[in-house]
Design an enzyme around this catalytic site. Structure first.
Site, short mmCIF file in Angstrom:
data_model
loop_
_atom_site.label_atom_id
_atom_site.label_comp_id
_atom_site.label_asym_id
_atom_site.label_seq_id
_atom_site.Cartn_x
_atom_site.Cartn_y
_atom_site.Cartn_z
N HIS A 202 40.91 29.82 61.45
CA HIS A 202 41.21 30.55 60.22
C HIS A 202 41.51 29.63 59.05
O HIS A 202 41.20 29.95 57.90
CB HIS A 202 42.37 31.52 60.46
N ASN A 467 23.27 35.18 68.94
CA ASN A 467 24.29 34.37 69.61
C ASN A 467 24.37 34.71 71.11
O ASN A 467 24.24 33.84 71.96
CB ASN A 467 25.66 34.59 68.96
N CYS A 515 21.18 39.79 63.21
CA CYS A 515 22.56 39.72 62.71
C CYS A 515 23.34 38.54 63.29
O CYS A 515 24.54 38.40 63.06
CB CYS A 515 23.32 41.02 63.00
#
Length: 584
Positions: A202, A467, A515
């Site tokens: 993060h 992925n 995506c």
């Protein structure tokens, strides 16, 4: 992952170092070392139990006020886009059951609150360690951030203040907490060098959203630089040049001039359609995780939402989200998104993403376990609640369902049956919804790719999750560094599978999107265009660059490139060929 630091004389200027680039481009400034002193946590017996419980309560309240102050400051300076990241920490600090566990530990063991806090945090972290998604796995940094802040309050050691710097600088530190990054001086801090961290931590995500270059994996960085040293860093390549010479500085200034011109050019594409030179149209959609992402998506010219990761609604909640809570989120996004496409991926949670209130058992191999649609079909009350919320929100926008991790026709048909059951229930109650809401599925399992012609007759669109498809296709855990060479989007085997899915879509008259992260790889974008992929769903900062690239290419010129790529034997050949063919 900690990458060893290679420090030697640069052929240009001073010492050259190499870390892990996380994006953000280049920066040039003086080094400023930030010492985030660690707090030594010892275990000792205490006599006054209630006084110790009061200590943890007081520290908790101070930490809450500190985080709220950071959130308020960030919202004023930067808007709401990063504020949501601290919600998770605040959620922990406001969680009575979590702190009751700490106080129970104090009372049962007669030990100090520092140690009790540390043990309770470690127990919780164990539930996150098996997470297969990089982004979710790095969520542990939020918990560590929260703990460190409370521990610093207990030790009466304030975090180093970097909210107001005297001049431009590049931070060098072992690690930075997400809340520190959010509170730092955005005008003067030009880059961050860290020993620890990952591309999806993060702290890095926040820095990237601010446009600040960040490099991680720099072992002993604080020992190898000194305050005031000039440094040029490249957040894309991970290169660090300490004490650059005049030629290096001249090259950097030229880079800055070019960057300004590129940004001016990119802004021209905000309101443009995505169309190739020979007239092929596509849409560049956004991958989002919360309603806080909508503002930035629209500012960057996103043509809709290609992937809304609804699992974050559940992860960020202390209890099972109600239908009403979900409905408010979906309808709010739909209204702000207006008539643009809004694809909602149904709950993708499972044994590898532990949420206490869902009572999902840990599994030896969560990648192949009880997740996503498998979990939803076994828990219809949870699945139907989400379906109902989505259908009700469909009256506010162009909403579509997307079902993840489909492996068999039976799974897909069972999911569709549940959607039909919810529709009938809403009709009986007189609750409005869009009756022709489209249903799509993700292609991310080899079994789905092999049966794609059969699935095409059952759904309205496909979205390829590159992925997961890559790791399942090559039986290679993408979190395992030992088999990282197998998790490449350049493998001709993967490209052939994607092409088969796209060709199937054309035969059956349904759209095929991508995506996964590969959708925004500049060397693969020409391949997706040549294949005939309909839309690309990418990270928000990549939207304009992807659109610009597509608008400047000619699909017909790329057909021979695609044929050549599919003739290669391995990923290395494909990647080298494309990097030679296209210069970025």
């Amino acid at each position: 992952m900690n990458m060893a630091l290679n420090a030697d004389r640069s052929p240009k200027g001073g010492n050259a170092m190499k870390g892990i680039g996380t994006g953000g481009g280049k920066a040039f400034a003086e080094i400023y070392i930030v010492n985030n002193d660690s707090v030594e946590i010892n275990k000792y017996i205490i006599n006054n139990i209630e006084a110790e419980c009061k200590r943890i309560d007081n520290a908790r309240e101070i930490a809450k006020e500190q985080i709220k102050a950071v959130m308020e400051s960030n919202a004023k300076c930067q808007g709401d886009d990063n504020v949501g990241i601290l919600d998770y920490q605040l959620l922990f600090l406001e969680d009575e059951s979590f702190f009751d566990d700490i106080k129970r530990y104090i009372r049962d063991q007669h030990i100090n609150c520092e140690y009790a806090l540390h043990e309770c945090v470690n127990n919780f972290i164990r539930d996150f360690e098996a997470i297969e998604n990089d982004y979710l796995k790095e969520r542990t940094s939020d918990i560590y951030d929260m703990e460190k802040r409370v521990q610093m309050v207990l030790a009466e050691k304030p975090l180093q203040d970097i909210s107001c710097m005297d001049g431009e600088c590049i931070i060098a530190t072992d690690e930075m907490l997400p809340s520190q990054v959010m509170s730092m001086d955005r005008n003067n801090i030009k880059g961050i060098l860290m020993e620890y961290g990952g591309k999806t931590s993060h702290s890095v995500i926040i820095a990237r959203s601010m446009g600040i270059p960040c490099i991680v994996g720099l072992k002993d960085i604080k020992k190898l630089v000194t305050n005031g040293e000039k440094v040029i860093i490249d957040g894309n390549t991970g290169e660090v040049n300490i004490n650059p010479n005049i030629n290096d500085i001249s090259d950097y200034q030229q880079y800055q001039d070019n960057k300004h011109l590129k940004n001016v050019e990119l802004k021209k594409f905000i309101d443009r359609d995505t169309r190739t030179q020979d007239g092929v149209t596509m849409k560049i959609l956004a991958n989002i995780s919360s309603e806080n992402d909508i503002k930035l998506m629209l500012e960057n010219g996103g043509e809709g939402i290609g992937l809304f990761r609804t699992e974050f609604i559940y992860i960020n909640s202390k209890t099972l989200p109600t239908e009403e809570a979900q409905y408010r989120i979906y309808s709010d996004i739909a209204q702000r998104n207006k008539d643009k496409l809004f694809i909602i991926r149904t709950l993708d949670i499972g044994g590898d993403k532990s949420i206490d209130y869902l009572n999902i058992k840990k599994e030896e191999n969560p990648f192949l376990g009880f997740r996503a649609i498998r979990y939803c079909l076994k828990n219809p009350h949870i699945f139907k609640s989400q379906i109902s919320a989505i259908l009700r929100a469909s009256t506010f926008g162009n909403i579509k369902f997307m079902i993840p991790m489909i492996a068999t026709l039976m799974e897909l048909r069972s999911a569709k049956e549940m959607i039909d059951e919810v529709k009938k229930d809403l009709e009986n109650k007189g609750i409005p919804f869009c009756k022709d809401t489209q249903i799509g599925m993700m292609i991310e399992t080899p079994s789905a790719a092999l049966m794609v012609d059969r699935f095409a007759k059952e759904v309205d669109f496909f979205s390829i999750g590159t992925n997961d498809l890559t790791q399942y296709l090559f039986a290679a855990d993408r979190m395992n560094e030992q088999v990282a060479y197998l998790n490449s989007s350049f493998h001709p085997q993967l490209l052939k599978v994607v092409k088969d899915v796209v060709d199937c879509g054309k035969r059956n008259g349904i759209e095929v999107d991508i995506c996964g992260h590969a959708g925004e790889n500049p060397y693969l974008i020409p391949i997706w265009v040549a294949m005939g992929v309909d839309n690309l769903s990418v990270s928000i900062p990549s939207i304009l660059a992807v659109r610009q690239q597509i608008c400047n290419i000619n699909k017909n010129d790329l057909i021979p490139v695609l044929e050549k790529v599919l003739s290669f034997d391995d990923a290395y050949e494909v990647e080298e060929y494309l990097k030679t063919k296209f210069q970025f």
